[in-house]
Design an enzyme around this catalytic site. Structure first.
Site, mmCIF file in Angstrom:
data_model
loop_
_atom_site.group_PDB
_atom_site.id
_atom_site.type_symbol
_atom_site.label_atom_id
_atom_site.label_comp_id
_atom_site.label_asym_id
_atom_site.label_seq_id
_atom_site.Cartn_x
_atom_site.Cartn_y
_atom_site.Cartn_z
ATOM 1 N N SER A 1 0.816 -1.212 0.000
ATOM 2 C CA SER A 1 0.000 0.000 0.000
ATOM 3 C C SER A 1 0.850 1.263 0.000
ATOM 4 O O SER A 1 1.989 1.274 0.467
ATOM 5 C CB SER A 1 -0.908 0.021 1.231
ATOM 6 O OG SER A 1 -1.645 -1.171 1.339
HETATM 7 N N1 SAH Z 1 -0.643 -5.191 4.072
HETATM 8 C C1 SAH Z 1 0.026 -5.422 2.814
HETATM 9 C C2 SAH Z 1 -0.850 -5.038 1.631
HETATM 10 C C3 SAH Z 1 -0.975 -6.198 0.745
HETATM 11 S S1 SAH Z 1 -2.206 -6.119 -0.506
HETATM 12 C C4 SAH Z 1 1.377 -4.760 2.786
HETATM 13 O O1 SAH Z 1 1.707 -4.012 3.724
HETATM 14 O O2 SAH Z 1 2.155 -5.009 1.860
HETATM 15 C C5 SAH Z 1 -3.439 -7.194 0.176
HETATM 16 C C6 SAH Z 1 -3.058 -8.628 0.391
HETATM 17 O O3 SAH Z 1 -4.232 -9.308 0.831
HETATM 18 C C7 SAH Z 1 -2.582 -9.400 -0.836
HETATM 19 O O4 SAH Z 1 -1.314 -9.913 -0.597
HETATM 20 C C8 SAH Z 1 -3.627 -10.496 -1.018
HETATM 21 O O5 SAH Z 1 -3.090 -11.712 -1.481
HETATM 22 C C9 SAH Z 1 -4.156 -10.639 0.395
HETATM 23 N N2 SAH Z 1 -5.486 -11.240 0.521
HETATM 24 C C10 SAH Z 1 -6.580 -11.093 -0.246
HETATM 25 N N3 SAH Z 1 -7.608 -11.804 0.227
HETATM 26 C C11 SAH Z 1 -7.166 -12.429 1.362
HETATM 27 C C12 SAH Z 1 -7.750 -13.327 2.313
HETATM 28 N N4 SAH Z 1 -9.021 -13.733 2.215
HETATM 29 N N5 SAH Z 1 -6.976 -13.769 3.322
HETATM 30 C C13 SAH Z 1 -5.687 -13.377 3.448
HETATM 31 N N6 SAH Z 1 -5.076 -12.542 2.579
HETATM 32 C C14 SAH Z 1 -5.800 -12.069 1.545
#
Ligand code: SAH
Length: 214
Positions: free
Chosen positions: A63
């Protein structure tokens, strides 16, 4: 190189975070401390402190720094609290929560991202972060209740299991939207058995995929 990156990080905090009104000292301190460039591919390190999200592979992103700061500030995390994060991704947001002194539990559904983040936490010595490969919309029932829950992917609703696993009092921050790619940041406050929801502006996150997601 290292000096440049430190300078970029300081500038990021001043121009993107402080200048836009985030004042919480623990958030500013954490964002000054966590080496964001080590949470992206080596080829992208020079861009790590830019005012944008960046790709981390598998169609996912780390993000934008400002969004991480906004979500962290809304969550009002205090040292020693137990925090559940859904969507580990790069691990950057979890590292920010860890730096504030929380006990962090983070769930990721994409195996290579889960493995990379787990290794990164070990290498960077974030020993108070526990990781799990699973559908995070189901939460982490064995470790519940959580003082705080942060969802960093956008789904159609607030997943019921997460609401159940939120402590009372407790705060959850989650992007919710009826269409993909555009959500409202929602803060859910649980207190004295009551649930209150506040809308905190428009955001754009990758999809929350799972039983209680898309
Ligand atoms: N917090 C992260 C942002 C990652 S983007 C950072 O600091 O880099 C969001 C993430 O959520 C992705 O990696 C995606 O694979 C994950 N995601 C989506 N649906 C999910 C679920 N049901 N359970 C766990 N992770 C999930």
């Amino acid at each position: 190189m290292a000096v440049d990156l430190r300078r970029n990080r300081e500038r990021m905090v001043r121009e993107q975070i402080e200048a836009r009104g985030i004042k919480a000292p623990e958030v500013l301190r954490a964002m000054r401390t966590v080496p964001r460039h080590l949470f992206v591919d080596e080829a992208l390190q020079a861009q790590a402190y830019g005012d944008h999200a960046l790709p981390i592979g598998h169609g996912q992103t780390i993000s934008q720094p400002y969004i991480v700061a906004v979500m962290t500030a809304l969550l009002q995390v205090k040292p020693g609290m137990t925090v559940l994060e859904i969507g580990t991704g790069s691990g950057y947001q979890a590292a920010i929560l860890s730096e504030i002194g929380a006990e962090v539990y983070t769930v990721e559904r994409v195996r290579p991202l889960y493995l990379a983040a787990t290794k990164r936490f070990r290498d960077l010595r974030y020993y108070n972060i526990r990781t799990k490969l699973d559908d995070g919309t189901l939460g982490w029932p064995e470790k519940a209740p959580f003082d705080r829950i942060l969802v960093t992917a956008g789904g159609p609703e607030v997943p019921e299991p997460l609401l159940d696993q939120l402590a009372d009092p407790g705060i959850m921050v989650i992007p919710v939207g009826q269409s993909k790619r555009s959500q409202t940041l929602v803060r859910v406050i649980k207190e004295n058995g009551q649930i209150k929801k506040e809308n905190r502006g428009a955001v754009m996150f990758v999809d929350l995929v799972g039983k209680h997601g898309w």
